[in-house]
Design an enzyme around this catalytic site. Structure first.
Site, PDB file in Angstrom:
ATOM      1  N   PRO A 130      19.500 -15.676  26.900  1.00 62.14           N
ATOM      2  CA  PRO A 130      19.532 -15.189  25.520  1.00 62.14           C
ATOM      3  C   PRO A 130      18.104 -15.106  24.989  1.00 62.14           C
ATOM      4  CG  PRO A 130      20.113 -17.523  25.599  1.00 62.14           C
ATOM      5  CD  PRO A 130      19.911 -17.078  27.024  1.00 62.14           C
TER       6      PRO A 130
ATOM      7  N   CYS B 286      15.160 -24.234  21.200  1.00 60.58           N
ATOM      8  CA  CYS B 286      14.344 -23.392  20.319  1.00 60.58           C
ATOM      9  C   CYS B 286      13.140 -24.169  19.771  1.00 60.58           C
ATOM     10  CB  CYS B 286      15.192 -22.860  19.169  1.00 60.58           C
ATOM     11  SG  CYS B 286      14.250 -21.766  18.100  1.00 60.58           S
TER      12      CYS B 286
HETATM   13  C1  FMN Z   1      11.511 -13.486  22.417  1.00 58.78           C
HETATM   14  C2  FMN Z   1      12.316 -14.639  22.936  1.00 58.78           C
HETATM   15  C3  FMN Z   1      13.458 -15.031  22.266  1.00 58.78           C
HETATM   16  C4  FMN Z   1      14.225 -16.105  22.748  1.00 58.78           C
HETATM   17  N1  FMN Z   1      15.389 -16.427  22.104  1.00 58.78           N
HETATM   18  C5  FMN Z   1      16.190 -17.395  22.634  1.00 58.78           C
HETATM   19  C6  FMN Z   1      17.479 -17.659  22.079  1.00 58.78           C
HETATM   20  O1  FMN Z   1      17.944 -16.996  21.146  1.00 58.78           O
HETATM   21  N2  FMN Z   1      18.201 -18.659  22.637  1.00 58.78           N
HETATM   22  C7  FMN Z   1      17.739 -19.394  23.703  1.00 58.78           C
HETATM   23  O2  FMN Z   1      18.430 -20.291  24.174  1.00 58.78           O
HETATM   24  N3  FMN Z   1      16.544 -19.136  24.247  1.00 58.78           N
HETATM   25  C8  FMN Z   1      15.774 -18.150  23.761  1.00 58.78           C
HETATM   26  N4  FMN Z   1      14.596 -17.853  24.372  1.00 58.78           N
HETATM   27  C9  FMN Z   1      14.211 -18.562  25.609  1.00 58.78           C
HETATM   28  C10 FMN Z   1      14.752 -17.825  26.843  1.00 58.78           C
HETATM   29  O3  FMN Z   1      16.160 -17.844  26.874  1.00 58.78           O
HETATM   30  C11 FMN Z   1      14.223 -18.472  28.136  1.00 58.78           C
HETATM   31  O4  FMN Z   1      14.612 -19.818  28.134  1.00 58.78           O
HETATM   32  C12 FMN Z   1      12.705 -18.382  28.236  1.00 58.78           C
HETATM   33  O5  FMN Z   1      12.253 -17.073  27.948  1.00 58.78           O
HETATM   34  C13 FMN Z   1      12.227 -18.803  29.631  1.00 58.78           C
HETATM   35  O6  FMN Z   1      12.709 -17.929  30.610  1.00 58.78           O
HETATM   36  P1  FMN Z   1      11.745 -16.812  31.278  1.00 58.78           P
HETATM   37  O7  FMN Z   1      10.506 -17.538  31.739  1.00 58.78           O
HETATM   38  O8  FMN Z   1      12.578 -16.245  32.392  1.00 58.78           O
HETATM   39  O9  FMN Z   1      11.433 -15.812  30.210  1.00 58.78           O
HETATM   40  C14 FMN Z   1      13.816 -16.802  23.908  1.00 58.78           C
HETATM   41  C15 FMN Z   1      12.650 -16.402  24.570  1.00 58.78           C
HETATM   42  C16 FMN Z   1      11.912 -15.329  24.107  1.00 58.78           C
HETATM   43  C17 FMN Z   1      10.677 -14.907  24.867  1.00 58.78           C
END
Ligand code: FMN
Length: 346
Positions: free
Chosen positions: A26, A115
């Site tokens: 998400p 978050c």
């Molecule tokens: C712009 C943005 C918005 C995010 N919003 C949420 C969210 O609504 N809920 C959540 O659990 N994590 C949120 N995250 C975290 C991501 O779900 C994920 O844990 C994080 O990006 C790490 O994964 P990655 O390295 O593959 O990007 C968000 C991350 C980004 C960059």
């Protein structure tokens, strides 16, 4: 370091399966219903196993069912389970919202304890609860007790350090949640690279619950590397899905030893056009859709659109979508009348 075998078994829980165990993360401001549908319905069958809404903030009042419906949007054709993600710290309001989620098409309820946003943190929600494992566990228990749907949890590995990781996981397991996604970064690490995957191995050792590993999965081979290094049961891909919407198909091809799809500029242009149309068809204003389009192009300029990086600053100033595509030199590749009704968004 211990090496695990690369296990890609589907995850089957009471009332919830992730087949394959690869989820779209998400991301608020990114994974809205249009984006999710584009990914879920555009990826090959068997490439992606689940997703959930962006976080929905719950304060002292439960969310109305309409809010949950809106966040879920139109059901993807792919039948992949999509959950609603809730974030808050009021047990009654969270539990009642989780109960209402059962009146929607949500397949599960996911709870956000990751978050890092200052406003959320200051109000004791999101990652703030990682420093208060007993409160976190009590909250999860209240929600599990009320929720007819399976309850999953998503955490960061800690706030300032990861010393409470095992305690937090023990509380979540005792509270009755059925799966935990662990983002291998601390709150204070924001999105720093590399994510520390050894925390995922600790999480796997600390609980009987299936652990989904998250953080820094950029390429198809990274899933295998994470699996071997940590023993996680599944994988969650975040920003790489916007940078490269083909990553789920590529990962499937990688696992099946097939050649991976290699999108070219025209594929990116078509994807962006479909994304813009999907947003407009779902009620976004042209301005909102253009904003998201620019965001996607910015992410994709780190990878598939890299050769357009020089044109991006000018394109970012464009006021309408056609102008944006022309400025990037992608106009020729955008099919006329692009819309949602087409077979494959890829
Ligand atoms: C712009 C943005 C918005 C995010 N919003 C949420 C969210 O609504 N809920 C959540 O659990 N994590 C949120 N995250 C975290 C991501 O779900 C994920 O844990 C994080 O990006 C790490 O994964 P990655 O390295 O593959 O990007 C968000 C991350 C980004 C960059």
């Amino acid at each position: 370091m211990t090496s695990f075998s690369f296990d890609f078994s589907d995850i089957h829980l009471p009332g919830l399966s992730f087949r394959p165990p690869v989820l779209l993360a998400p991301m608020e401001g990114i994974t809205d219903p249009s984006f999710r549908r584009l990914i879920l319905d555009g990826s090959e069958s068997g490439a992606i196993g689940g997703a959930c809404t962006e976080f929905l903030r719950v304060t002292q009042q439960p969310l109305k069912t309409e809010v949950l419906h809106r966040a879920l949007g139109r059901r993807p054709q792919s039948q992949v389970p999509v959950g609603v993600q809730l974030m808050g710290n009021d047990p009654w309001a969270m539990a009642e919202t989780a109960r209402r989620a059962a009146d929607t098409e949500a397949a599960f309820v996911d709870l956000n304890f990751g978050c890092p946003a200052p406003r959320v943190f200051q109000h004791g929600a999101g990652s703030a609860l990682l420093d208060r494992p007993s409160d976190l566990a009590r909250l999860v228990e209240a929600i599990v007790t009320a929720s007819p749907l399976p309850v999953t949890v998503k955490i960061r590995s800690g706030v300032n350090d990861d010393r409470l990781l095992e305690t937090v996981l023990a509380g979540i397991e005792a509270a009755g949640a059925c799966l935990v996604t662990v983002h291998a970064r601390l709150k204070i690490e924001s999105y720093q690279m590399p994510a520390k995957w050894r925390r995922l191995a600790r999480a796997v050792a600390a609980t009987n619950l299936p652990i989904i590993g998250n953080g820094g999965l950029e390429r198809p081979e990274d899933l295998e590397a994470m699996g071997r290094a940590t023993g996680v049961a599944g994988f969650m891909i975040g920003r790489a899905a916007l940078r490269n919407p083909w990553i789920f198909d590529q990962s499937l091809a990688y696992r099946q030893n097939r050649s991976q799809p290699q999108p070219d500029l025209a594929d990116h242009a078509r994807w962006l056009a479909r994304y813009a149309s999907a947003m407009e068809n779902s009620g976004a204003s042209p301005r909102q859709a253009l904003g998201r389009l620019k965001q996607a192009a910015r992410y994709q300029s780190a990878q598939g659109l890299a050769e357009l990086a020089d044109r991006l600053p000018t394109a970012m100033r464009c006021q309408d979508r056609d102008d944006f595509f022309r400025t990037l030199g992608l106009w020729e590749a955008v099919p006329s009348g692009e819309g949602e009704g087409r077979d494959s968004p890829h």
